[in-house]
Design a protein around this motif. Sequence first.
Motif, PDB file in Angstrom:
ATOM      1  N   GLY A 179       0.814  -1.202   0.000  1.00 38.80           N
ATOM      2  CA  GLY A 179       0.000   0.000   0.000  1.00 38.80           C
ATOM      3  C   GLY A 179       0.855   1.264   0.000  1.00 38.80           C
ATOM      4  O   GLY A 179       0.553   2.235  -0.704  1.00 38.80           O
ATOM      5  N   LEU A 180       1.935   1.237   0.778  1.00 36.58           N
ATOM      6  CA  LEU A 180       2.819   2.409   0.868  1.00 36.58           C
ATOM      7  C   LEU A 180       3.457   2.727  -0.472  1.00 36.58           C
ATOM      8  O   LEU A 180       3.677   3.884  -0.828  1.00 36.58           O
ATOM      9  CB  LEU A 180       3.927   2.147   1.896  1.00 36.58           C
ATOM     10  CG  LEU A 180       3.569   2.327   3.370  1.00 36.58           C
ATOM     11  CD1 LEU A 180       4.730   1.899   4.242  1.00 36.58           C
ATOM     12  CD2 LEU A 180       3.203   3.771   3.650  1.00 36.58           C
ATOM     13  N   GLN A 181       3.778   1.664  -1.226  1.00 34.93           N
ATOM     14  CA  GLN A 181       4.555   1.871  -2.441  1.00 34.93           C
ATOM     15  C   GLN A 181       3.740   2.451  -3.592  1.00 34.93           C
ATOM     16  O   GLN A 181       4.317   2.909  -4.572  1.00 34.93           O
ATOM     17  CB  GLN A 181       5.241   0.565  -2.839  1.00 34.93           C
ATOM     18  CG  GLN A 181       6.338   0.278  -1.839  1.00 34.93           C
ATOM     19  CD  GLN A 181       7.127  -0.958  -2.143  1.00 34.93           C
ATOM     20  OE1 GLN A 181       6.632  -1.853  -2.820  1.00 34.93           O
ATOM     21  NE2 GLN A 181       8.338  -1.011  -1.648  1.00 34.93           N
ATOM     22  N   VAL A 182       2.404   2.415  -3.449  1.00 31.66           N
ATOM     23  CA  VAL A 182       1.613   3.007  -4.543  1.00 31.66           C
ATOM     24  C   VAL A 182       1.242   4.468  -4.244  1.00 31.66           C
ATOM     25  O   VAL A 182       0.606   5.108  -5.048  1.00 31.66           O
ATOM     26  CB  VAL A 182       0.336   2.185  -4.836  1.00 31.66           C
ATOM     27  CG1 VAL A 182       0.699   0.796  -5.317  1.00 31.66           C
ATOM     28  CG2 VAL A 182      -0.565   2.125  -3.619  1.00 31.66           C
ATOM     29  N   ILE A 183       1.639   4.965  -3.055  1.00 31.25           N
ATOM     30  CA  ILE A 183       1.371   6.382  -2.768  1.00 31.25           C
ATOM     31  C   ILE A 183       2.346   7.226  -3.606  1.00 31.25           C
ATOM     32  O   ILE A 183       3.565   7.044  -3.504  1.00 31.25           O
ATOM     33  CB  ILE A 183       1.552   6.689  -1.269  1.00 31.25           C
ATOM     34  CG1 ILE A 183       0.579   5.855  -0.447  1.00 31.25           C
ATOM     35  CG2 ILE A 183       1.349   8.180  -0.997  1.00 31.25           C
ATOM     36  CD1 ILE A 183       0.733   6.035   1.048  1.00 31.25           C
ATOM     37  N   PRO A 184       1.814   8.127  -4.441  1.00 27.51           N
ATOM     38  CA  PRO A 184       2.696   8.883  -5.340  1.00 27.51           C
ATOM     39  C   PRO A 184       3.683   9.749  -4.562  1.00 27.51           C
ATOM     40  O   PRO A 184       3.307  10.394  -3.581  1.00 27.51           O
ATOM     41  CB  PRO A 184       1.718   9.758  -6.137  1.00 27.51           C
ATOM     42  CG  PRO A 184       0.358   9.220  -5.876  1.00 27.51           C
ATOM     43  CD  PRO A 184       0.400   8.485  -4.606  1.00 27.51           C
ATOM     44  N   LYS A 185       4.939   9.767  -5.015  1.00 26.93           N
ATOM     45  CA  LYS A 185       5.991  10.538  -4.330  1.00 26.93           C
ATOM     46  C   LYS A 185       5.714  12.038  -4.405  1.00 26.93           C
ATOM     47  O   LYS A 185       6.090  12.806  -3.523  1.00 26.93           O
ATOM     48  CB  LYS A 185       7.345  10.247  -4.981  1.00 26.93           C
ATOM     49  CG  LYS A 185       7.848   8.851  -4.709  1.00 26.93           C
ATOM     50  CD  LYS A 185       9.320   8.884  -4.315  1.00 26.93           C
ATOM     51  CE  LYS A 185       9.753   7.563  -3.712  1.00 26.93           C
ATOM     52  NZ  LYS A 185       9.360   6.385  -4.517  1.00 26.93           N
ATOM     53  N   GLU A 186       5.046  12.456  -5.519  1.00 30.68           N
ATOM     54  CA  GLU A 186       4.814  13.902  -5.735  1.00 30.68           C
ATOM     55  C   GLU A 186       4.063  14.522  -4.560  1.00 30.68           C
ATOM     56  O   GLU A 186       4.268  15.681  -4.224  1.00 30.68           O
ATOM     57  CB  GLU A 186       4.003  14.144  -7.028  1.00 30.68           C
ATOM     58  CG  GLU A 186       4.683  13.672  -8.303  1.00 30.68           C
ATOM     59  CD  GLU A 186       4.502  12.173  -8.534  1.00 30.68           C
ATOM     60  OE1 GLU A 186       3.347  11.708  -8.474  1.00 30.68           O
ATOM     61  OE2 GLU A 186       5.518  11.473  -8.750  1.00 30.68           O
ATOM     62  N   LEU A 187       3.158  13.714  -3.958  1.00 30.83           N
ATOM     63  CA  LEU A 187       2.364  14.243  -2.841  1.00 30.83           C
ATOM     64  C   LEU A 187       3.282  14.715  -1.715  1.00 30.83           C
ATOM     65  O   LEU A 187       3.102  15.778  -1.137  1.00 30.83           O
ATOM     66  CB  LEU A 187       1.413  13.178  -2.330  1.00 30.83           C
ATOM     67  CG  LEU A 187       0.234  12.826  -3.242  1.00 30.83           C
ATOM     68  CD1 LEU A 187      -0.605  11.724  -2.642  1.00 30.83           C
ATOM     69  CD2 LEU A 187      -0.619  14.072  -3.475  1.00 30.83           C
ATOM     70  N   TYR A 188       4.296  13.866  -1.393  1.00 28.68           N
ATOM     71  CA  TYR A 188       5.228  14.231  -0.315  1.00 28.68           C
ATOM     72  C   TYR A 188       6.043  15.455  -0.716  1.00 28.68           C
ATOM     73  O   TYR A 188       6.299  16.337   0.094  1.00 28.68           O
ATOM     74  CB  TYR A 188       6.161  13.057   0.002  1.00 28.68           C
ATOM     75  CG  TYR A 188       5.434  11.874   0.591  1.00 28.68           C
ATOM     76  CD1 TYR A 188       5.006  11.897   1.912  1.00 28.68           C
ATOM     77  CD2 TYR A 188       5.180  10.749  -0.173  1.00 28.68           C
ATOM     78  CE1 TYR A 188       4.331  10.820   2.458  1.00 28.68           C
ATOM     79  CE2 TYR A 188       4.512   9.664   0.365  1.00 28.68           C
ATOM     80  CZ  TYR A 188       4.091   9.701   1.686  1.00 28.68           C
ATOM     81  OH  TYR A 188       3.427   8.638   2.220  1.00 28.68           O
TER      82      TYR A 188
END
Lengths: 419, 301
Positions: free
Chosen positions: B191-200
Amino acid sequence: MKKLFWLLVAVLLASTALAQQTRLRVFVGGQQRPDVMRKIFDLYQSRNPGVRVDVEVGGATSDQQQQYLTTVLASRDPSIDVILIDVIRPAQYLASRWADTIDKYLPAASRQELLRRYLPAYSQANVINGQLVALPAFADAMFLYYRADLLEKYGFKPPTTWDEAIQQAQTILQREGNPNLNGIGFIGAPAEGTVCTFLLPIWAAGGDVTNAQGQFSLTVEQAQRALQFWVGLMDQKVSPPNMAEKPQDTIRSEMQAGRWVFGTLFAYAWNRFQNDADSQVKGKIGVVPLPAFAGGRQASCLGGWQWTVSDFSRNKAQAHRLVRFLSSPEVSKILAIEASNLPVFPALYRDADILKVNPWFGQALPVVQAARARPQHPRYAEISEAIRVTTNQVLARQKTPEQGAREIVTRLQAIYGGR
Amino acid sequence: MTQPQSRIRRSFGDLSERALAFWLLVPAALLLGLVALYPVGRLLYTSLFRRRLTDETGNSPVFVGFQNFVQAFSDERFWTALWNTLLIVLVTVPGALVVGLLLALLANLPFRVKWPIRLGLLLPWALPLVFAGLIFRWFFDSQYGVINDVIVRLGGERLLWVTTPELLFWAICLSIIWKSSSFVALILLAGLQVIPKELYESAAVDGANRWQSFWRITLPLLIPAILVAAIFRTITAFQTFDIPFAMQNGGSSFETLAMYVRTMSIENLNFGYGSALAVLMFLISFVVTLVYLRYVRGADD
């Protein structure tokens, strides 16, 4: 071409010879020395070229083996022909119709003759409702093992009463000052051996679970006194407070490492103390009958294993022949010498070859003859659970001896009452 | 390469699409019927009979209707086992979720070498439950156990973990959490790995610190994965058997529902009543699974 023809004939002949051979599968527990059993089966095969005996090795404890056998037998699986069962099980095997009774292959007169030769306890244990369910393989009973070197050091003789044993243990523990040394080891984990722990003081005081007519007769008071005795050993600090954690084989391996002065164990322990490579107590262990209680008598718990034929076997007649061989004096002697299993024939306790390997068998006969059997009942598993789990909880001080005694008596009453 | 395809086309060619679908589903339906429906049906059937292998009803069962269920509802041991099972669910599911989340976050950190931590995550999951139970049985042994060793070195008293009911319960829960949190961590890591990096990245630009971006981005986006993990964990927690069984040497001072079913059927050979208990356990699992199915369907919409 001609060579090929003869080769074909040879293969054909060999395969029909193989097809004529009867294959019998025998189930033996991991603790019942499958290596020695294999030697015995090899001997049988060499005398009966038409029969091949395969060994199937099961779990280490009686409960584990029975769990597996229950799934095999409840599904009427014909793959196992002969089974080595614990002395507590014939009644259940008969009730479940898992055993092909031996009577069919024995005229009544020769059955009488055959049973007379065994120790009476085993002819009784294997005859349920007049039917011969199994034949004995080897005998067993509980004994008191003691550190002969320590007792000698303080000038003690092996104890004949529990009071003596407690005093000796207290003195030795105090003077030795060794924090790793414990006094009296008894079986307290919620496993089968704990049923014996519970029953020993009751038998010694003249009581039992049932009376001579087979009716339930245990009283709360008897049960409470038995539980109180074992709790008392912990109160008097001759047994450590964690006895509820200890199954039989833990006591055995700890005694082997020199951590107990006394241990109440079945006969198999002797061979391990004397022969195991890691034994710290080689030649330092003595063994005597279990002590008596003040005002009571000596009592031991009857163990032992029996051969029975599965009712689902497809080779019953051959299986019965094998069982007759396995329950013969010849095999009993091999088991005594190679596995230090106690013989089921009284005469073998005076056999010179056996005594050379197991000098203490000379004193063992009266113990086995006087040993008491646990209740015979088709629902023994439930009786056992009620006793061992509750006794364990009392030893763990989750329940008082009085609460435990009430619970055991209530549960056993329900089982004997058919509820 | 085209040959097998053409052969299929030849034999299934004249079937309508509907008939083809039917025939293609038959093997799966048969298999499911054989390994799931038949045993469950048989269980329901047996639960309506008095059938004990220790008497004559072993070979000729007697129909008793719902008597076994009536007996269960007045059986104190059944309620205790059910309560114990509920306690296990209430403690180990949240426990495994918290520990699993921490493990997943740790595994998701940008380490240069990732395999040691991933292996550490997988190992407890790959270990059979009974082994875990036996290992923890030794950890909690009052005399030889490493836990008491630490307590004694810190100046404490030896505790009788396995034979004191309250301590035993927590020892069992700890072992279950250790064993099951890696499964949770694996799901959460996915689940963590599909969170887009751009958001952070944009959060950082807006001046959010790590704590804020965890609460505002990671946790909300992880909720679907957390739900899946929680539901799977709950289903298995209701079936808890191996670890408490192995930790008590086969005793039953702390008994779960699954342990009671086993004792009743395999040990006491009371198959009628044992089946009734198993049916009740099945119903509980069924309800939890329904919740799960409803959630999965909701997520599809």
